[in-house]
Enzyme design. Structure first.
Site, PDB file in Angstrom:
ATOM      1  N   SER A  80      -4.799   3.095   3.770  1.00 14.26           N
ATOM      2  CA  SER A  80      -4.965   2.417   2.485  1.00 14.26           C
ATOM      3  C   SER A  80      -5.149   0.908   2.709  1.00 14.26           C
ATOM      4  CB  SER A  80      -3.735   2.702   1.608  1.00 14.26           C
ATOM      5  OG  SER A  80      -3.900   2.158   0.330  1.00 14.26           O
ATOM      6  N   HIS A 117       6.994  -7.397  -1.998  1.00 16.65           N
ATOM      7  CA  HIS A 117       6.885  -6.727  -0.697  1.00 16.65           C
ATOM      8  C   HIS A 117       7.803  -7.389   0.328  1.00 16.65           C
ATOM      9  CE1 HIS A 117       3.406  -4.687  -2.279  1.00 16.65           C
ATOM     10  NE2 HIS A 117       2.670  -5.758  -2.328  1.00 16.65           N
ATOM     11  N   MET A 151      -4.421   5.894 -14.740  1.00 16.78           N
ATOM     12  CA  MET A 151      -4.311   4.526 -14.200  1.00 16.78           C
ATOM     13  C   MET A 151      -5.675   4.004 -13.765  1.00 16.78           C
ATOM     14  SD  MET A 151      -0.722   4.275 -12.115  1.00 16.78           S
ATOM     15  CE  MET A 151      -1.157   2.660 -11.459  1.00 16.78           C
ATOM     16  N   PHE A 189      -2.997   9.470 -11.718  1.00 21.18           N
ATOM     17  CA  PHE A 189      -4.030   8.693 -11.018  1.00 21.18           C
ATOM     18  C   PHE A 189      -5.202   8.419 -11.954  1.00 21.18           C
ATOM     19  CE2 PHE A 189      -7.726   8.174  -8.244  1.00 21.18           C
ATOM     20  CZ  PHE A 189      -7.274   7.193  -7.386  1.00 21.18           C
ATOM     21  N   LYS A 199       0.805  -1.235   0.000  1.00 21.11           N
ATOM     22  CA  LYS A 199       0.000   0.000   0.000  1.00 21.11           C
ATOM     23  C   LYS A 199       0.837   1.283   0.000  1.00 21.11           C
ATOM     24  CE  LYS A 199      -3.430  -0.833  -0.644  1.00 21.11           C
ATOM     25  NZ  LYS A 199      -3.789  -1.380  -1.994  1.00 21.11           N
TER      26      LYS A 199
HETATM   27  P1  A3P Z   1      -5.034   4.870  -1.519  1.00 20.55           P
HETATM   28  O1  A3P Z   1      -5.687   3.638  -0.987  1.00 20.55           O
HETATM   29  O2  A3P Z   1      -4.566   5.792  -0.421  1.00 20.55           O
HETATM   30  O3  A3P Z   1      -5.861   5.575  -2.549  1.00 20.55           O
HETATM   31  P2  A3P Z   1      -0.097  -0.354  -3.693  1.00 20.55           P
HETATM   32  O4  A3P Z   1      -0.002  -0.310  -5.192  1.00 20.55           O
HETATM   33  O5  A3P Z   1       1.224  -0.468  -3.024  1.00 20.55           O
HETATM   34  O6  A3P Z   1      -1.100  -1.357  -3.244  1.00 20.55           O
HETATM   35  O7  A3P Z   1      -0.626   1.085  -3.227  1.00 20.55           O
HETATM   36  C1  A3P Z   1      -1.959   1.458  -3.446  1.00 20.55           C
HETATM   37  C2  A3P Z   1      -2.122   2.949  -3.204  1.00 20.55           C
HETATM   38  O8  A3P Z   1      -1.483   3.678  -4.265  1.00 20.55           O
HETATM   39  C3  A3P Z   1      -3.590   3.365  -3.208  1.00 20.55           C
HETATM   40  O9  A3P Z   1      -3.683   4.440  -2.271  1.00 20.55           O
HETATM   41  C4  A3P Z   1      -3.765   3.852  -4.653  1.00 20.55           C
HETATM   42  O10 A3P Z   1      -4.862   4.702  -4.840  1.00 20.55           O
HETATM   43  C5  A3P Z   1      -2.429   4.583  -4.833  1.00 20.55           C
HETATM   44  N1  A3P Z   1      -2.097   4.823  -6.241  1.00 20.55           N
HETATM   45  C6  A3P Z   1      -2.061   3.932  -7.259  1.00 20.55           C
HETATM   46  N2  A3P Z   1      -1.759   4.562  -8.418  1.00 20.55           N
HETATM   47  C7  A3P Z   1      -1.597   5.871  -8.125  1.00 20.55           C
HETATM   48  C8  A3P Z   1      -1.308   7.038  -8.901  1.00 20.55           C
HETATM   49  N3  A3P Z   1      -1.112   6.987 -10.211  1.00 20.55           N
HETATM   50  N4  A3P Z   1      -1.229   8.227  -8.253  1.00 20.55           N
HETATM   51  C9  A3P Z   1      -1.429   8.307  -6.924  1.00 20.55           C
HETATM   52  N5  A3P Z   1      -1.713   7.240  -6.143  1.00 20.55           N
HETATM   53  C10 A3P Z   1      -1.801   6.040  -6.725  1.00 20.55           C
END
Ligand code: A3P
Length: 286
Positions: A130, A100, A224, A221, A45
């Site tokens: 998260s 991880h 994606m 964001f 996360k």
């Molecule tokens: P949130 O739950 O705070 O929105 P991981 O990929 O390690 O599981 O992390 C997930 C977190 O990264 C989530 O945070 C997700 O929304 C955020 N995330 C993924 N892509 C992103 C992007 N392009 N810009 C900002 N945050 C992003």
């Protein structure tokens, strides 16, 4: 899900459905790291999928075709899952690999290789929030009724991938190696273009301004969130309950302020200070 669905390997919790113990042993002792491997390593996360997207775009000089057509778990498979390990072993070099793992479980062959590691970390309070939301949709993780319950487990490291503090301290010990680069989620947020340029420089890949613009645009964001190869909506229902929420949730820094009470935040700060004593590095959230 109940905590019985986890097992412990060398003190770290792993979901039983995600990986088997013999795979963990294999990765640690036998997995052959190649000099041209690039590893995307995080505590869960912390922006793993975001970094995968950035690395995938950089690899293709900003051309988004690959990230739009191939699922993230095939482009940059997670070697801390049985399926991801199988994919990583099949993928042709040069490989992008995510995981991880705390440093002590990472392939030993890394130490004698020139493989590159990008370690991304994030404000642990935002990681907690998260995790809390993701655990509501991700069926392999224990779903905590309240943030208070998760907070206790998180602070004592009783969650998948273990203690955030140990994970970060373990990887930061590697930070002065030429083949290790440390990045934060917050830096990506504050200056994605500058961060992409620094990552390119670390990888020895110089892109022109237009190509960098394309990496930045396609790793946003919103892009994606709209990309089904990156937003995890194609992950089977057996793993993610898509009706209950989205992996691409908010994508902001500081959301913890909307979730933690003053008392919870103060408890977090105390545990943080105790655990991070001796770490000589300043972070964007300090
Ligand atoms: P949130 O739950 O705070 O929105 P991981 O990929 O390690 O599981 O992390 C997930 C977190 O990264 C989530 O945070 C997700 O929304 C955020 N995330 C993924 N892509 C992103 C992007 N392009 N810009 C900002 N945050 C992003």
């Amino acid at each position: 899900m109940t905590s019985e669905d986890y097992f412990t390997y060398k003190g770290i919790l792993f979901p039983k459905q995600e990986i088997k113990e013999e795979a963990l042993r294999y990765v640690e002792n036998e997995f052959q790291v190649r000099d041209d491997d690039v590893f995307n390593i995080t505590y869960p996360k912390s922006g793993t999928n975001w970094m995968s997207e950035i690395l995938g775009l950089i690899r293709n000089d900003g051309d988004p075709s690959w990230v739009r057509n191939v699922p993230v778990f095939e482009r940059s498979p997670w070697i801390d899952t049985d399926q991801g390990l199988e994919t990583a072993l099949k993928n042709p070099p040069p490989r992008l690999i995510s995981c991880h793992f705390p440093f002590q479980l990472f392939p030993k062959s890394f130490l004698s290789s020139k493989a590159k590691v990008i370690y991304t970390l994030r404000n642990p309070k935002d990681v907690l929030v998260s995790h809390y939301h993701f655990s509501k949709i991700f069926k392999l993780w224990k779903n905590f009724g309240t943030l208070e319950e998760l907070l206790k487990e998180f602070l004592s490291g009783n969650v998948p991938s273990g203690s955030w503090f140990d994970h970060v301290k373990g990887w930061l010990q590697m930070k002065d190696r030429d083949n290790v680069f440390v990045m934060t989620y917050e830096e990506l947020q504050q200056d994605l273009r500058g961060s992409v340029k620094r990552i390119c420089h670390f990888l020895g890949k110089e892109l022109n301004d237009q190509q960098i613009d394309s990496v930045v645009e396609n790793a946003s964001f919103q892009k994606m969130k709209d990309n089904k190869m990156s937003n995890l909506t194609i992950v089977k229902e057996a793993y993610i309950d898509h009706k209950k929420g989205k992996f691409m949730r908010k994508g902001i820094s500081g959301d913890w302020k909307n979730h933690l009470t003053v008392a919870q935040s103060e408890l977090f700060d105390r545990v943080y200070q105790e655990n991070m004593r001796g770490v000589i590095m300043t972070f964007p959230w300090d």
